[in-house]
Design a protein around this motif. Structure first.
Motif, PDB file in Angstrom:
ATOM      1  N   MET A 293       5.839  -0.185  -4.796  1.00 36.95           N
ATOM      2  CA  MET A 293       6.363  -0.639  -6.080  1.00 36.95           C
ATOM      3  C   MET A 293       7.314  -1.814  -5.891  1.00 36.95           C
ATOM      4  O   MET A 293       7.282  -2.782  -6.651  1.00 36.95           O
ATOM      5  CB  MET A 293       7.082   0.525  -6.783  1.00 36.95           C
ATOM      6  CG  MET A 293       7.532   0.194  -8.191  1.00 36.95           C
ATOM      7  SD  MET A 293       6.104  -0.133  -9.264  1.00 36.95           S
ATOM      8  CE  MET A 293       6.924  -0.550 -10.797  1.00 36.95           C
ATOM      9  N   THR A 294       8.162  -1.747  -4.861  1.00 40.22           N
ATOM     10  CA  THR A 294       9.095  -2.842  -4.607  1.00 40.22           C
ATOM     11  C   THR A 294       8.349  -4.111  -4.241  1.00 40.22           C
ATOM     12  O   THR A 294       8.694  -5.209  -4.699  1.00 40.22           O
ATOM     13  CB  THR A 294      10.061  -2.457  -3.470  1.00 40.22           C
ATOM     14  OG1 THR A 294      10.753  -1.268  -3.826  1.00 40.22           O
ATOM     15  CG2 THR A 294      11.065  -3.556  -3.224  1.00 40.22           C
ATOM     16  N   SER A 295       7.302  -3.971  -3.427  1.00 39.84           N
ATOM     17  CA  SER A 295       6.511  -5.134  -3.022  1.00 39.84           C
ATOM     18  C   SER A 295       5.840  -5.773  -4.238  1.00 39.84           C
ATOM     19  O   SER A 295       5.849  -7.007  -4.403  1.00 39.84           O
ATOM     20  CB  SER A 295       5.458  -4.730  -1.995  1.00 39.84           C
ATOM     21  OG  SER A 295       6.051  -4.142  -0.857  1.00 39.84           O
ATOM     22  N   PHE A 296       5.266  -4.930  -5.115  1.00 41.09           N
ATOM     23  CA  PHE A 296       4.602  -5.447  -6.310  1.00 41.09           C
ATOM     24  C   PHE A 296       5.599  -6.170  -7.212  1.00 41.09           C
ATOM     25  O   PHE A 296       5.294  -7.260  -7.746  1.00 41.09           O
ATOM     26  CB  PHE A 296       3.931  -4.303  -7.061  1.00 41.09           C
ATOM     27  CG  PHE A 296       3.318  -4.728  -8.361  1.00 41.09           C
ATOM     28  CD1 PHE A 296       2.075  -5.367  -8.389  1.00 41.09           C
ATOM     29  CD2 PHE A 296       3.980  -4.506  -9.570  1.00 41.09           C
ATOM     30  CE1 PHE A 296       1.522  -5.777  -9.600  1.00 41.09           C
ATOM     31  CE2 PHE A 296       3.421  -4.909 -10.769  1.00 41.09           C
ATOM     32  CZ  PHE A 296       2.184  -5.552 -10.786  1.00 41.09           C
ATOM     33  N   SER A 297       6.777  -5.592  -7.374  1.00 46.21           N
ATOM     34  CA  SER A 297       7.790  -6.223  -8.234  1.00 46.21           C
ATOM     35  C   SER A 297       8.212  -7.576  -7.674  1.00 46.21           C
ATOM     36  O   SER A 297       8.400  -8.549  -8.429  1.00 46.21           O
ATOM     37  CB  SER A 297       9.019  -5.312  -8.361  1.00 46.21           C
ATOM     38  OG  SER A 297       8.672  -4.081  -8.946  1.00 46.21           O
ATOM     39  N   PHE A 298       8.348  -7.656  -6.347  1.00 48.49           N
ATOM     40  CA  PHE A 298       8.754  -8.922  -5.744  1.00 48.49           C
ATOM     41  C   PHE A 298       7.680  -9.983  -5.939  1.00 48.49           C
ATOM     42  O   PHE A 298       7.962 -11.125  -6.319  1.00 48.49           O
ATOM     43  CB  PHE A 298       9.028  -8.694  -4.248  1.00 48.49           C
ATOM     44  CG  PHE A 298       9.438  -9.923  -3.503  1.00 48.49           C
ATOM     45  CD1 PHE A 298      10.743 -10.380  -3.537  1.00 48.49           C
ATOM     46  CD2 PHE A 298       8.498 -10.646  -2.767  1.00 48.49           C
ATOM     47  CE1 PHE A 298      11.114 -11.524  -2.847  1.00 48.49           C
ATOM     48  CE2 PHE A 298       8.863 -11.787  -2.082  1.00 48.49           C
ATOM     49  CZ  PHE A 298      10.177 -12.236  -2.121  1.00 48.49           C
ATOM     50  N   ILE A 299       6.409  -9.610  -5.645  1.00 52.81           N
ATOM     51  CA  ILE A 299       5.311 -10.578  -5.817  1.00 52.81           C
ATOM     52  C   ILE A 299       5.192 -11.001  -7.275  1.00 52.81           C
ATOM     53  O   ILE A 299       4.987 -12.190  -7.586  1.00 52.81           O
ATOM     54  CB  ILE A 299       3.989  -9.957  -5.310  1.00 52.81           C
ATOM     55  CG1 ILE A 299       4.080  -9.677  -3.810  1.00 52.81           C
ATOM     56  CG2 ILE A 299       2.810 -10.874  -5.612  1.00 52.81           C
ATOM     57  CD1 ILE A 299       2.889  -8.923  -3.250  1.00 52.81           C
ATOM     58  N   PHE A 300       5.327 -10.036  -8.188  1.00 57.39           N
ATOM     59  CA  PHE A 300       5.245 -10.365  -9.617  1.00 57.39           C
ATOM     60  C   PHE A 300       6.358 -11.317 -10.033  1.00 57.39           C
ATOM     61  O   PHE A 300       6.124 -12.260 -10.804  1.00 57.39           O
ATOM     62  CB  PHE A 300       5.307  -9.082 -10.438  1.00 57.39           C
ATOM     63  CG  PHE A 300       5.318  -9.322 -11.912  1.00 57.39           C
ATOM     64  CD1 PHE A 300       4.140  -9.612 -12.598  1.00 57.39           C
ATOM     65  CD2 PHE A 300       6.515  -9.289 -12.638  1.00 57.39           C
ATOM     66  CE1 PHE A 300       4.159  -9.845 -13.977  1.00 57.39           C
ATOM     67  CE2 PHE A 300       6.535  -9.531 -14.002  1.00 57.39           C
ATOM     68  CZ  PHE A 300       5.353  -9.811 -14.669  1.00 57.39           C
TER      69      PHE A 300
END
Length: 420
Positions: free
Chosen positions: A1-8
């Motif tokens: 989830m943290t990775s997705f939020s950063f990429i987003f």
């Protein structure tokens, strides 16, 4: 989830920026028929570039740390390090750790203000090819390290900041490929290693000092227990002869031998003796030799009664007296005089044993083990506060002096002073 939020977040920021550019270009390119398609391609390209850049950053951070969270993904890293040394030593450790960092350049350190600033050249982990730079990493631009050491009693508190040399607003668009995370971790490891080395050095020095002390105590125990066979045999033989011709002197000699042997027994600890006790042992030894050597040996003792209680390492006075007899007076045909003198000057007790024998240039000198033992024991007991000197006596002989801090914390020993 943290990775997705950063990429987003990175992708969204680039999308908004590219759309703003597209709107501006659309207003200035209305006369061109195909301008809409070009603008759409521009926005889609920016979104792809941002997504690839953010994804590559996430993968590298995961490779470096094994975990991904907001702290590890940030391009600006802050560390608080506690070092168990005073601020000056801590500063030296941090300064050395930064200078040894790969790519470190322009290191400015101010010891008085306990601050270090340095530029860290970016090192491409994969050779710095075109595709790597196209993934959005900062490329050849530099990072910087800012360190402040704060005194904290006997320790030093280190505030470490590793960040890119660009404005904080650019973090919405650009990533550093984990470079500052890598720098912060590298400095932390270097500090930990240097602290561990310092601890190991201190422990090794402590072990060596303890070993030296144990060795010296063991030598002292042997010295206590050792009575030279020829001295004991000669004394007993002399007493046996005197029992027939002069029973009174034979009884005196045996009494002195008993006193000497009693004071030469090994001690159960390495506590300090007193000048009075050591003088009693030396007098017992010398009185035996006076009976044996007759007028060839003369004694002069100048020790004030109030100095008898002064603490003194055991057997040191005895070592100097035996050296004066064996290497100074016994080899001399006419014998001579032994002086034992104690003085207190400026809080220092100076104990001197002098003779007018053959001197330092005389033949038949010993191995010097006893004198080396005296120096080593003084160093272990007093450090630099004590000293030992040996010089030529005028007009002949040797004068050896032990100087130790004077203390009045022991009772005086009833030793009778006399001149024989």
């Amino acid at each position: 989830m943290t990775s997705f939020s950063f990429i987003f977040r990175i992708t969204f920021a680039w999308t908004l920026a590219s759309m703003a550019v597209a709107v501006f270009m659309a207003q200035t390119l209305l006369s061109h028929r195909d301008s809409g398609g070009m603008l759409v391609l521009l926005v889609l390209g920016a979104m792809a570039f941002a997504a690839i850049s953010a994804f590559s950053h996430v993968r590298r951070v995961r490779l470096l740390t094994g975990q991904v969270d907001r702290g590890t993904l940030a391009s600006r890293q802050r560390r608080q390090i506690e070092v168990p040394f005073e601020a000056g030593e801590t500063f030296d450790i941090i300064d050395a750790a930064i200078r040894d960092l790969p790519g470190a350049e322009q290191v400015d350190s101010a010891r008085d203000s306990l601050q270090v600033r340095a530029k860290i050249r970016y090192l491409h982990p994969y050779g710095g090819g075109v595709m790597w730079q196209m993934t959005g990493h900062t490329g050849p631009s530099a990072n910087q390290v800012i360190v402040t050491v704060t005194p904290n009693g006997d320790a030093g508190s280190v505030t470490l900041i590793c960040e890119p040399e660009r404005g904080a607003w650019t973090d919405w668009f650009l990533v550093d490929g984990g470079a500052n995370l890598e720098n912060a971790d590298a400095i932390g490891r270097a500090v930990a290693r240097r602290v561990a080395e310092r601890r190991r050095s201190e422990q090794a020095a402590a072990v060596q000092s303890a070993t030296e002390k144990e060795l010296t105590v063991a030598k002292l125990s042997l010295l206590h227990a050792q009575v030279e066979p020829h001295f004991l045999y000669n004394t007993l033989a002399s007493a046996q002869l005197l029992t027939r011709s002069d029973p009174a002197r034979a009884d005196e000699m045996l009494g002195n031998l008993i006193a000497y042997l009693r004071n030469s027994l090994p001690r159960t600890d390495d506590a300090l003796s007193t000048l009075g006790k050591e003088l009693e042992r030396a007098r017992a030894y010398l009185d035996i030799l006076v009976i044996r050597m007759g007028p060839r040996l003369r004694l002069q003792v100048e020790v004030a009664p109030e100095l008898h209680g002064a603490p003194l390492p055991s057997m040191m006075l005895q070592t100097l007296v035996e050296n004066a007899i064996k290497h100074g007076l016994e080899p001399k045909a006419g014998g001579g005089t032994v002086w034992i003198i104690a003085r207190v000057v400026d809080g220092v007790l100076a104990l001197t044993v002098a003779d007018d024998g053959r001197g330092l240039s005389g033949e038949g000198g010993g191995t010097g083990i006893g004198l080396r033992n005296v120096r080593e024991r003084l160093r272990l007991a007093y450090g630099n506060a004590a000293s030992f000197t040996i010089v030529s006596n005028y007009p002949s002989g040797v004068a050896a002096t032990i100087s130790v801090p004077y203390q009045r914390n022991a009772a005086a020993s009833p030793v009778l002073e006399k001149v024989a």
